[in-house]
Each structure stands twice: as structure tokens, then as C-alpha cells.
Design a protein around this motif. Structure first.
Motif, PDB file in Angstrom:
ATOM      1  N   LEU A  70       0.842  -1.197   0.000  1.00 45.82           N
ATOM      2  CA  LEU A  70       0.000   0.000   0.000  1.00 45.82           C
ATOM      3  C   LEU A  70       0.881   1.253   0.000  1.00 45.82           C
ATOM      4  O   LEU A  70       1.899   1.310   0.694  1.00 45.82           O
ATOM      5  N   SER A  71       0.482   2.231  -0.756  1.00 49.18           N
ATOM      6  CA  SER A  71       1.305   3.433  -0.910  1.00 49.18           C
ATOM      7  C   SER A  71       1.196   4.381   0.281  1.00 49.18           C
ATOM      8  O   SER A  71       2.153   5.063   0.641  1.00 49.18           O
ATOM      9  N   SER A  72       0.031   4.425   0.908  1.00 49.50           N
ATOM     10  CA  SER A  72      -0.202   5.365   2.001  1.00 49.50           C
ATOM     11  C   SER A  72       0.120   4.745   3.357  1.00 49.50           C
ATOM     12  O   SER A  72      -0.281   3.611   3.658  1.00 49.50           O
ATOM     13  N   LYS A  73       0.840   5.511   4.179  1.00 49.84           N
ATOM     14  CA  LYS A  73       1.144   5.058   5.538  1.00 49.84           C
ATOM     15  C   LYS A  73      -0.122   4.925   6.369  1.00 49.84           C
ATOM     16  O   LYS A  73      -0.262   4.004   7.180  1.00 49.84           O
ATOM     17  N   GLU A  74      -1.063   5.833   6.136  1.00 47.52           N
ATOM     18  CA  GLU A  74      -2.336   5.785   6.848  1.00 47.52           C
ATOM     19  C   GLU A  74      -3.121   4.528   6.494  1.00 47.52           C
ATOM     20  O   GLU A  74      -3.728   3.898   7.361  1.00 47.52           O
ATOM     21  N   ALA A  75      -3.090   4.150   5.210  1.00 47.06           N
ATOM     22  CA  ALA A  75      -3.785   2.937   4.764  1.00 47.06           C
ATOM     23  C   ALA A  75      -3.156   1.698   5.380  1.00 47.06           C
ATOM     24  O   ALA A  75      -3.864   0.753   5.774  1.00 47.06           O
ATOM     25  N   ARG A  76      -1.813   1.678   5.455  1.00 46.93           N
ATOM     26  CA  ARG A  76      -1.118   0.531   6.069  1.00 46.93           C
ATOM     27  C   ARG A  76      -1.485   0.409   7.544  1.00 46.93           C
ATOM     28  O   ARG A  76      -1.744  -0.680   8.049  1.00 46.93           O
ATOM     29  N   SER A  77      -1.498   1.562   8.233  1.00 47.67           N
ATOM     30  CA  SER A  77      -1.827   1.567   9.656  1.00 47.67           C
ATOM     31  C   SER A  77      -3.265   1.094   9.893  1.00 47.67           C
ATOM     32  O   SER A  77      -3.526   0.319  10.821  1.00 47.67           O
ATOM     33  N   LYS A  78      -4.186   1.551   9.045  1.00 46.14           N
ATOM     34  CA  LYS A  78      -5.591   1.165   9.185  1.00 46.14           C
ATOM     35  C   LYS A  78      -5.780  -0.331   8.941  1.00 46.14           C
ATOM     36  O   LYS A  78      -6.536  -1.004   9.658  1.00 46.14           O
TER      37      LYS A  78
END
Length: 316
Positions: free
Chosen positions: A229-237
Motif C-alpha cells: 500500500l502506498s499510504s502510511k495511513e492505509a497501512r496503519s488502518k
């Protein structure tokens, strides 16, 4: 201990409780009682919340309901007898009742492992194939997975009491434990127990190796998908949806693995340590699972706040 042989050649058994710590039994009863009550209340509340909240009618929470029922069953198989030993000195148990308790404890433990594996598969599909999630994990598939897990546990443990019944029991009838378990009963026999020992080890290893292997494989795929996943927020979620399940796995498998290893290779470990660890393995995870999922799962946490702290919602 004077042995009492039944008409069928099987002894009436004596459960010691926690070996060498009998003088502290009354005090051990308080945490056991507290944990048992917490297990029943926590899991009943969890099931009630999932049943009454339509937004929680998803495969993940259906598996969680199954886990809650199974946790209550495991605790109810052990805690009442433990309390009767600790508080009322009711150490005696007839052979068939002991076999029945042993059967249910091991069956529900294997079902627990199957449910944790099913929940790992749920997280794998949700993160790796999110667009196909609802098509793959339909209600029918969820029910089938639950039934397969239950059937596996029932069938795998069924030979244990049958094999134990074929053994000869002579004079020993004291079990150095607070509940009936497979190896404790096997060790009392005065005939050849090789088949019983081999079968018990094969069942334990196959469940732990297969289930843990598949769970590890699922999380390896999940991590690969998350880090793409490109977004850190998406990975965290994405990872946050797995935290509660990972905690439940650690709570269930670490004490079980330690108990299994100390029984086989920890010959210098005192008997009371064996018993305490084995009791923790059966009693503590069922009590903590609702708390873990309640704290780490946003939907359940929000539902708890909605029920018990409605004023907090109004303030926001």
C-alpha cells in the motif's frame, strides 16, 4: 489414598487441585471465581452487542460470536470443578465424569484453535481481496467453516476416551491436577500406554503445527499486501484490524505451547507450576478475549460506549 474400584474395574479418582499448595486452595478460589464470572459476563455481553447491532453482522463478528460461546464452554468445563475443590474440598470424581470433562476440555480447545484459524483467514481475505470479501465469506461459508472446526475437534478427541477405556487400572487413583486431562489419566494406568501417548502427542502437534502454520502463512500474505500500500495511513488502518486477533492468538497459544513443552521436556519443573500454567491456559484467554476485542475493535468499542456511556456521545 485408599483406592475405590468401581464395578467396571475403573477407579473413583481424586483430583489433588494444585499439588503442594493445598493450604492456599481457598485463596486460589477467588481469582478462579472472578475470572469465571468475567468470562461469562464479558462473552455474553459481546454476543448480545453483535446480535443487536446490525453493523456488526459481518463474518468477522460471527466468528467472534462462535469464539465467545466456545470460551464460555471451556471455562464451564473446568472452573466449577476447580472451585468445588478449592472451596468445598470436593476432590472426588468418578471415572466416567473425569473422562467426560477431559473430552470436553480437549474438544473445545481444538475448536478454539480452528476458530482462531478461521479468523486469520477472514483477515487475509479482507485485506488481500477486499473487493471479493463479501462474495467469498458469505454467511453459508462462515457457518460451514464453524461446523468443520467443531467436527474436527469432536472427531480428533473421540478416540482418546475410547483408548483410555481399554487400559487397566490397578491401585493409583490420584491425579496431581485441578482438572482431568488426557495424559494425567493415561499416567494412572498400569498397562501399556504407548498407543495413548503417541495418539495424544500426534493430535496436539498436528493441531498446533497445522493451525499455527496456516495462521502464520495468512499473516505473511497480509504483511506483503499491507506493505504494498502506498499510504502510511492505509497501512496503519489495515494492520489495526488485525491487532485484536493477534492478541487473541498470543493469549491462546503461548500458555498452551509452554504447558505442552513443560509436560514433555520440563521434568524438573515443579508439579504446581505445571498445574498453574495449564489452568491459566484454559481460564485466562476466555476472560480476556472480550476485553481485547472490546478495546482494539472500533465498532465494538463504539457500541459499548453507546450502551454504557451515552452522554459521552452527546458531548461529541
Amino acid at each position: 489414598m485408599v483406592e475405590n474400584i468401581s464395578d467396571f474395574g475403573f477407579p473413583s479418582l481424586f483430583l489433588v487441585g494444585i499439588p503442594n499448595l493445598g493450604r492456599f486452595h481457598v485463596w486460589f478460589g477467588f481469582p478462579v471465581c472472578f475470572i469465571y464470572i468475567l468470562t461469562l459476563l464479558g462473552n455474553c455481553l459481546l454476543v448480545l452487542m453483535i446480535k443487536t447491532e446490525s453493523s456488526l453482522h459481518q463474518p468477522m463478528y460471527f466468528f467472534l460470536c462462535m469464539l465467545a460461546f466456545n470460551d464460555m464452554a471451556i471455562s464451564s468445563s473446568t472452573a466449577p470443578k476447580m472451585l468445588s475443590i478449592f472451596w468445598w474440598h470436593a476432590h472426588g470424581i468418578d471415572f466416567d465424569s473425569c473422562l467426560t470433562q477431559m473430552y470436553f476440555i480437549h474438544t473445545f480447545s481444538i475448536i478454539e484453535s480452528a476458530l482462531l484459524l478461521s479468523m486469520a483467514f477472514d483477515r487475509y481475505i479482507a485485506i488481500c481481496y477486499p473487493l471479493r470479501y463479501s462474495n467469498i465469506l458469505t454467511n453459508r461459508v462462515v457457518i460451514k467453516m464453524g461446523l468443520i472446526g467443531a467436527t474436527r475437534g469432536i472427531l480428533m478427541v473421540l478416540p482418546c476416551p475410547v483408548l483410555i477405556k481399554r487400559l487397566t487400572y490397578c491401585t493409583q487413583n490420584v491425579i496431581q491436577h485441578s482438572y482431568c486431562e488426557h495424559m494425567a489419566l493415561v499416567k494412572l494406568a498400569c498397562s501399556d500406554t504407548l498407543v495413548n501417548r503417541v495418539y495424544g502427542i500426534c493430535v496436539a502437534l498436528s493441531v498446533m503445527v497445522v493451525d499455527l502454520g496456516l495462521i502464520a502463512g495468512s499473516y505473511l500474505k497480509i504483511l506483503q499486501a499491507v506493505f504494498r500500500l502506498s499510504s502510511k495511513e492505509a497501512r496503519s488502518k489495515a494492520l489495526s484490524t488485525c491487532i485484536a486477533h493477534v492478541c487473541a492468538i498470543l493469549l491462546s497459544y503461548l500458555p498452551a505451547l509452554f504447558s505442552f513443552l513443560t509436560h514433555r521436556i520440563g521434568r524438573k519443573v515443579p508439579a504446581y507450576i505445571h498445574t498453574i500454567i495449564a489452568s491459566i491456559y484454559l481460564l485466562v484467554p476466555p476472560a480476556l478475549n472480550p476485553l481485547v476485542y472490546g478495546v482494539k475493535t472500533k465498532q465494538i468499542r463504539d457500541r459499548v460506549i453507546d450502551i454504557f456511556f451515552p452522554k459521552m456521545i452527546l458531548k461529541h
